[in-house]
Write an enzyme that holds these catalytic residues in place. Structure first.
Site, PDB file in Angstrom:
ATOM      1  N   GLU A 109       0.830  -1.206   0.000  1.00 46.58           N
ATOM      2  CA  GLU A 109       0.000   0.000   0.000  1.00 46.58           C
ATOM      3  C   GLU A 109       0.865   1.257   0.000  1.00 46.58           C
ATOM      4  O   GLU A 109       0.547   2.245  -0.682  1.00 46.58           O
ATOM      5  CB  GLU A 109      -0.929  -0.015   1.217  1.00 46.58           C
ATOM      6  N   GLU A 129      -3.641 -10.475   3.946  1.00 48.06           N
ATOM      7  CA  GLU A 129      -4.682 -10.108   4.914  1.00 48.06           C
ATOM      8  C   GLU A 129      -5.722 -11.207   5.103  1.00 48.06           C
ATOM      9  O   GLU A 129      -6.272 -11.392   6.194  1.00 48.06           O
ATOM     10  CB  GLU A 129      -5.364  -8.803   4.472  1.00 48.06           C
TER      11      GLU A 129
END
Length: 294
Positions: A109, A129
């Site tokens: 990210e 995740e």
């Protein structure tokens, strides 16, 4: 900012993540330190290289800070990351990320906030995740699909798929591949080239181009015309055009950039990853990222 260091040279600032023992996992102090730098990088800074100490760019969120957060606290934490990463992507200076080793979760990210990404053969990308019972929270669901498409991001999250450096570039996660250990130097070369551009053009690329890309065709074309007129009318642009017409500026040729430098590396990928780089990525995949983001 003990987890960060800053070096300045000829219009370029190098911001380095310095938590190598944690594979540069991003704790709150580091993220807020990044925000502090990008809010006021300095009037003499016209491009930034985002680098990392050690073998890895960033293994993502420091999970040690996540364990006791309630839903409200997790929401505020995600919003804080959004604010910081928006400051990077939407700031006044172009950012070039030098990638190597793990670029995982929140590390991906962060890399996605940069305007240009240079990757070494050891680079590998993952979004684990799903295995943690989490969801991206640093703007990844917006930025990463812009680079690789929502279908590829879904594949990475649902299956735990790991992309190596060559696969990442083919998908769109990096623009350049370089030799092992060469990402910082290549990123600095690119940053220096950016600094040599007309400042108003760099501003337009950072501030106008993203809006044009997301606008309706009519709105985008109107904004393009307005920005083109503003840029062309600047004194800098007029002087650069005079220099070109009078033969004082280099012409573009195959193998050169607009400043007359050899640019064959920019137009072609680096050689395939060396066996050592592939082995390093495979070892990291089997022994590191699947157990912990940090």
């Amino acid at each position: 900012m003990s987890s960060l260091s800053i070096d300045r040279m000829d219009g370029v600032a190098v911001l380095t993540l310095r938590r190598p023992a944690k594979r540069n996992a991003l704790d709150d102090a580091t993220v807020l330190g990044v925000e502090e730098f990008f809010r006021k990088p300095g009037a003499d800074v016209h491009a930034v290289v985002l680098d990392a100490e050690g073998d890895h760019f960033s293994a993502g969120l420091d999970l040690g800070e996540l364990t006791e957060r309630c839903a409200e606290e997790a929401l505020e934490h995600s919003l804080m990351w959004h604010r910081v990463f928006d400051t990077i992507e939407g700031g006044r200076v172009p950012v070039v990320a030098a990638l190597k080793g793990a670029v995982i979760g929140g590390g991906l990210e962060l890399a996605a906030c940069a305007h240009i990404r240079v990757a070494e053969p050891s680079t590998f990308y993952a979004l684990p995740e799903g295995q943690r019972g989490l969801f991206v929270g640093g703007g990844g669901s917006v930025r990463i699909p812009r680079l690789i498409g929502a279908h590829r991001m879904a594949d990475m999250m649902l299956t735990g798929r790991v992309l190596d450096a060559a696969e990442g570039q083919a998908a769109g996660l990096s623009q350049y591949l370089t030799e092992e250990g060469g990402a910082r130097a290549r990123a600095l070369e690119i940053a220096e080239r950016i600094v040599a551009n007309a400042p108003l053009t760099n501003f337009a690329v950072l501030q106008a181009l993203p809006g044009i890309a997301e606008a309706s065709p009519a709105g985008g074309l109107l904004l393009e015309s307005l920005m083109s007129a503003v840029a062309a009318g600047s004194r800098d642009a007029q002087e650069r055009m005079r220099a070109f017409l009078e033969g004082r500026a280099a012409k573009i040729a195959a193998g050169q950039d607009s400043h007359g430098k050899d640019d064959r590396r920019a137009r072609s990928s680096a050689p395939p990853a060396r066996r050592s780089g592939t082995s390093r990525r495979s070892a990291a995949t089997s022994a590191g990222w699947s157990r912990s983001d940090s």
